[in-house]
Design a protein around this motif. Structure first.
Motif, PDB file in Angstrom:
ATOM      1  N   VAL A  33      15.395 -20.210 -21.156  1.00 37.99           N
ATOM      2  CA  VAL A  33      16.249 -19.165 -20.597  1.00 37.99           C
ATOM      3  C   VAL A  33      17.214 -18.751 -21.694  1.00 37.99           C
ATOM      4  O   VAL A  33      17.867 -19.592 -22.310  1.00 37.99           O
ATOM      5  N   VAL A  34      17.268 -17.460 -21.948  1.00 36.56           N
ATOM      6  CA  VAL A  34      18.233 -16.922 -22.902  1.00 36.56           C
ATOM      7  C   VAL A  34      19.305 -16.230 -22.077  1.00 36.56           C
ATOM      8  O   VAL A  34      19.032 -15.260 -21.368  1.00 36.56           O
ATOM      9  N   TRP A  35      20.517 -16.750 -22.165  1.00 37.35           N
ATOM     10  CA  TRP A  35      21.637 -16.260 -21.370  1.00 37.35           C
ATOM     11  C   TRP A  35      22.571 -15.455 -22.266  1.00 37.35           C
ATOM     12  O   TRP A  35      23.231 -16.007 -23.133  1.00 37.35           O
ATOM     13  N   ARG A 107      15.275 -25.559 -21.400  1.00 35.78           N
ATOM     14  CA  ARG A 107      16.126 -25.202 -22.533  1.00 35.78           C
ATOM     15  C   ARG A 107      16.855 -23.900 -22.211  1.00 35.78           C
ATOM     16  O   ARG A 107      16.222 -22.899 -21.870  1.00 35.78           O
ATOM     17  N   ILE A 108      18.183 -23.924 -22.299  1.00 35.97           N
ATOM     18  CA  ILE A 108      19.006 -22.748 -22.043  1.00 35.97           C
ATOM     19  C   ILE A 108      19.761 -22.422 -23.319  1.00 35.97           C
ATOM     20  O   ILE A 108      20.508 -23.242 -23.838  1.00 35.97           O
ATOM     21  N   VAL A 109      19.537 -21.221 -23.817  1.00 36.40           N
ATOM     22  CA  VAL A 109      20.224 -20.742 -25.016  1.00 36.40           C
ATOM     23  C   VAL A 109      21.294 -19.766 -24.542  1.00 36.40           C
ATOM     24  O   VAL A 109      20.972 -18.724 -23.970  1.00 36.40           O
ATOM     25  N   ARG A 110      22.550 -20.122 -24.747  1.00 38.45           N
ATOM     26  CA  ARG A 110      23.667 -19.265 -24.334  1.00 38.45           C
ATOM     27  C   ARG A 110      24.222 -18.553 -25.565  1.00 38.45           C
ATOM     28  O   ARG A 110      24.699 -19.190 -26.503  1.00 38.45           O
ATOM     29  N   LEU A 111      24.132 -17.226 -25.535  1.00 35.51           N
ATOM     30  CA  LEU A 111      24.597 -16.408 -26.649  1.00 35.51           C
ATOM     31  C   LEU A 111      25.853 -15.664 -26.201  1.00 35.51           C
ATOM     32  O   LEU A 111      25.797 -14.868 -25.265  1.00 35.51           O
ATOM     33  N   ARG A 112      26.976 -15.936 -26.874  1.00 33.77           N
ATOM     34  CA  ARG A 112      28.276 -15.451 -26.404  1.00 33.77           C
ATOM     35  C   ARG A 112      28.836 -14.250 -27.157  1.00 33.77           C
ATOM     36  O   ARG A 112      29.956 -13.832 -26.875  1.00 33.77           O
ATOM     37  N   SER A 113      28.092 -13.699 -28.090  1.00 37.42           N
ATOM     38  CA  SER A 113      28.602 -12.542 -28.823  1.00 37.42           C
ATOM     39  C   SER A 113      27.429 -11.779 -29.418  1.00 37.42           C
ATOM     40  O   SER A 113      26.339 -12.339 -29.596  1.00 37.42           O
ATOM     41  N   PRO A 114      27.650 -10.515 -29.753  1.00 34.69           N
ATOM     42  CA  PRO A 114      26.593  -9.782 -30.438  1.00 34.69           C
ATOM     43  C   PRO A 114      26.169 -10.467 -31.738  1.00 34.69           C
ATOM     44  O   PRO A 114      24.988 -10.468 -32.082  1.00 34.69           O
ATOM     45  N   VAL A 117      23.759 -13.209 -30.900  1.00 37.63           N
ATOM     46  CA  VAL A 117      22.458 -12.639 -30.540  1.00 37.63           C
ATOM     47  C   VAL A 117      21.677 -12.301 -31.802  1.00 37.63           C
ATOM     48  O   VAL A 117      20.501 -12.661 -31.943  1.00 37.63           O
ATOM     49  N   GLU A 118      22.315 -11.612 -32.737  1.00 36.21           N
ATOM     50  CA  GLU A 118      21.653 -11.243 -33.989  1.00 36.21           C
ATOM     51  C   GLU A 118      21.204 -12.475 -34.764  1.00 36.21           C
ATOM     52  O   GLU A 118      20.090 -12.505 -35.293  1.00 36.21           O
ATOM     53  N   ALA A 119      22.054 -13.484 -34.822  1.00 38.21           N
ATOM     54  CA  ALA A 119      21.702 -14.711 -35.539  1.00 38.21           C
ATOM     55  C   ALA A 119      20.504 -15.398 -34.887  1.00 38.21           C
ATOM     56  O   ALA A 119      19.604 -15.894 -35.578  1.00 38.21           O
ATOM     57  N   TRP A 120      20.459 -15.436 -33.578  1.00 43.67           N
ATOM     58  CA  TRP A 120      19.354 -16.085 -32.866  1.00 43.67           C
ATOM     59  C   TRP A 120      18.064 -15.283 -33.036  1.00 43.67           C
ATOM     60  O   TRP A 120      16.998 -15.845 -33.258  1.00 43.67           O
TER      61      TRP A 120
END
Length: 130
Positions: A33-35, A107-114, A117-120
């Motif tokens: 899950v990409v959050w 697996r939960i990937v939590r992305l907290r900023s633009p 997101v770009e880095a991931w």
């Protein structure tokens, strides 16, 4: 729900976790899950407002031939997209928290900023798709 069952039966799939009736089936079959959880006031709300204004002013056709309603409906319609974004801003925090409890193996990937997101996208995700 047949379309959701068909989707999750595929070897690989990607979808949004939007509809409550589909969430249990999606969660049961997901392996990741990409959050996307950016700051609401600094990122999400300005984007929703800009997108809504642009769509209304340009009368962009949305799904099923819909267009954004007149701007004054922000004050009269409890379902207006900007009001909805404000009222549901913490909803996924609870839903993903419960999902983590129900599926500790997921697996939960939590992305907290633009920037995250770009880095991931250019790092871990890009590596898995090569």
């Amino acid at each position: 729900m047949d379309d959701v069952r068909e989707l999750v039966s595929a070897d690989t799939w990607t979808t949004e976790w939007q509809y409550s009736s589909a969430r249990p089936l999606l969660a049961e079959h997901a392996d990741l899950v990409v959050w996307l959880d950016p700051p609401f006031l600094a990122v999400t709300l300005p984007r929703v407002v800009r997108r809504t204004l642009r769509r209304r002013l340009r009368r962009e056709v949305l799904w099923n031939g819909n267009i954004e309603p007149p701007l004054h409906t922000f004050f009269t319609n409890r379902e207006h997209i900007v009001r909805w974004a404000i009222s549901t801003r913490n909803k996924h925090r609870m839903l993903v928290g419960q999902l983590a409890l129900d599926r500790p193996d997921l697996r939960i990937v939590r992305l907290r900023s633009p920037r995250e997101v770009e880095a991931w996208l250019s790092g871990p995700l890009a590596e898995t798709t090569r």
